[in-house]
Motif scaffolding. Structure first.
Motif, short mmCIF file in Angstrom:
data_model
loop_
_atom_site.label_atom_id
_atom_site.label_comp_id
_atom_site.label_asym_id
_atom_site.label_seq_id
_atom_site.Cartn_x
_atom_site.Cartn_y
_atom_site.Cartn_z
N UNK A 2 6.53 -6.59 2.75
CA UNK A 2 6.11 -5.34 2.36
C UNK A 2 5.91 -4.84 3.09
N UNK A 3 6.37 -5.11 4.22
CA UNK A 3 6.31 -4.43 5.88
C UNK A 3 7.61 -3.02 6.31
N UNK A 4 8.41 -3.84 4.79
CA UNK A 4 9.93 -2.29 4.85
C UNK A 4 9.83 -2.08 3.09
N UNK A 5 8.64 -1.62 2.56
CA UNK A 5 8.72 -1.71 1.58
C UNK A 5 9.38 0.08 0.95
N UNK A 6 9.67 0.91 1.93
CA UNK A 6 9.84 1.92 1.61
C UNK A 6 11.23 1.82 1.16
N UNK A 114 7.17 -3.67 -8.89
CA UNK A 114 6.49 -3.86 -7.67
C UNK A 114 6.79 -3.00 -6.33
N UNK A 115 7.41 -2.94 -5.32
CA UNK A 115 7.97 -2.10 -4.64
C UNK A 115 7.19 -0.64 -4.75
N UNK A 116 7.83 0.15 -6.17
CA UNK A 116 7.20 1.63 -6.49
C UNK A 116 5.65 1.55 -5.84
N UNK A 117 4.65 0.16 -6.27
CA UNK A 117 3.57 0.55 -6.51
C UNK A 117 3.02 0.22 -5.29
N UNK A 118 3.90 -0.34 -4.45
CA UNK A 118 2.77 -0.56 -2.65
C UNK A 118 3.79 0.36 -2.15
N UNK A 119 4.22 1.60 -2.43
CA UNK A 119 4.90 3.26 -1.40
C UNK A 119 3.92 3.81 -1.86
N UNK A 120 3.66 3.82 -3.41
CA UNK A 120 2.26 4.91 -4.14
C UNK A 120 0.77 4.79 -3.15
N UNK A 121 1.09 3.81 -2.69
CA UNK A 121 -0.94 2.91 -2.20
C UNK A 121 -1.33 2.24 -2.96
N UNK A 122 -0.40 1.82 -3.98
CA UNK A 122 -1.56 1.65 -5.08
C UNK A 122 -1.63 -0.35 -4.41
#
Length: 374
Positions: A2-6, A114-122
């Motif tokens: 998740x450190x490189x999620x974008x 899941x990565x989409x969720x992370x980059x949206x801050x959720x």
């Protein structure tokens, strides 16, 4: 990862295969924690770091090999090498276990979700199998938010549910950690080690008392990644203009606000008013909540009187033992800024079970080994 999620999210949207190298265990001192990843795509583009530079070249080559071979995930250990420390070892003296696997986004669409969720801050978590039966190593399950929704599958409903429960528990605490599941015949006859990558919402820092110390502490809390709320019952002092670094300024009696607001095991409660009519009902409530830290400002004499009043209000000795008062570490601090640093340092030490002592007085590893959950 998740450190490189974008970047990973973009590669997943482009259906671009890549190799993912993830730190799955740490021994001794190491610059970056478990869950940190490097990724390399088929064009040789790389993103991320797992060691601050010490072993990146060797990891990059291993990623390219995994991409070429398209085989099973590979596991490698990088440690200190007297002969070739800068090439393949960690100059800090620690060791890393790294899992390298090929990711095909077209075959694993759940990862992109899941990565989409992370980059949206959720809030979201990715549970990655890092040890166990060869057919399961590298497989992953995604958990979105704190609900029941999961993305992807490991190999069975019972196993998925078991791993998802562990992932949700870590989401609630905001921790990335390794967990051990199975081995008991309950949906998973063989034990599995799962690394749960967690992206949680920002932890909360609740600062009570609209004073100069609160202004400095809200700035320190913001710097540390907290979502900072300043609360005071006096509207003339509790203004957004006085606390530009706070995410929220609330005009309300402190204990009434604490009664209705959301807290969790990562929440830091800092009581800076040192006024009994605010402090006693507030601390009586705070010490009974499942928060991570409760501290109160005041002299040692104020602290003793405060303890007396809290006992009279029915607070138990066990609860009083959780009160950090006088608040902060002994840094010889003077003024709001230094005091805020003292408080922030104590919050960090308390959350990470640190001693607060100078590192020169210690003998063990600088970086503690992450606590496993089982």
């Amino acid at each position: 990862m998740l450190n490189i999620a974008d970047t990973l999210h973009r590669w997943c949207r482009e259906a671009r295969p890549f190799a993912l190298a993830t730190v799955i265990d740490v021994y001794g001192s190491a610059p970056l924690p478990i869950g940190t990843s490097v990724a390399v795509d088929q064009d040789g583009n790389a993103v991320g770091s797992i060691s601050g530079g010490c072993v990146e070249g060797a990891v990059y080559e291993l990623c390219q090999q995994v991409l070429r071979d398209q085989g099973a995930p590979q596991r490698a250990r990088f440690g200190y090498s007297d002969d070739d420390a800068f090439a393949v070892g960690l100059t800090c003296g620690g060791e890393l276990d790294v899992l390298v696997q090929r990711i095909d986004p077209a075959a694993q669409p759940h990862l992109g979700a899941v990565l989409a969720h992370v980059v949206q801050g959720r809030p979201a978590a990715v549970a990655q199998v890092v040890a166990g039966p060869p057919g399961l190593v590298g497989s992953a399950l995604g958990v979105l938010g704190h609900g029941v929704a999961t993305h992807g599958t490991l190999n069975s409903g019972p196993l998925d549910r078991l791993v998802a429960e562990e992932a949700r528990a870590l989401l609630r605490t905001g921790r990335t950690a390794r967990v051990t599941v199975g081995g008991n015949g309950d949906g998973c006859p063989e034990p599995l080690t799962v690394l749960v990558h967690v992206h949680a919402s920002r932890p909360r820092m609740l600062v009570f008392g609209a004073v100069d110390f609160a202004a400095a502490l809200s700035q320190a809390g913001r710097f540390l990644g907290y979502r900072v709320t300043v609360c005071d019952a006096r509207p003339v002092f509790a203004t957004a203009a006085r606390f530009p670094y706070a995410d929220q300024v609330v005009v309300e009696w402190p204990h009434r606000y604490l009664e209705r607001t959301e807290v969790d095991a990562r929440t830091a409660v800092c009581v800076l008013t040192h006024d009994d009519k605010f402090d006693i009902p507030l601390l009586r409530l705070a010490l009974g909540l499942p928060v991570g830290y409760v501290g109160a400002m005041g002299s040692r004499r104020t602290h003793q009187e405060r303890l007396r009043l809290l006992r009279e209000a029915g607070v138990s000795e066990e609860q009083l033992a959780g009160l950090r008062s006088p608040i902060g570490l002994d840094l010889g601090a003077r003024g709001p800024e230094e005091t805020a640093l003292s408080i922030a340092a104590e919050i960090i030490a308390h959350a990470n079970q640190g001693t607060g002592l100078p590192l020169t007085r210690g003998t063990g590893p600088i970086h503690r080994r992450p606590v496993a959950v089982s």
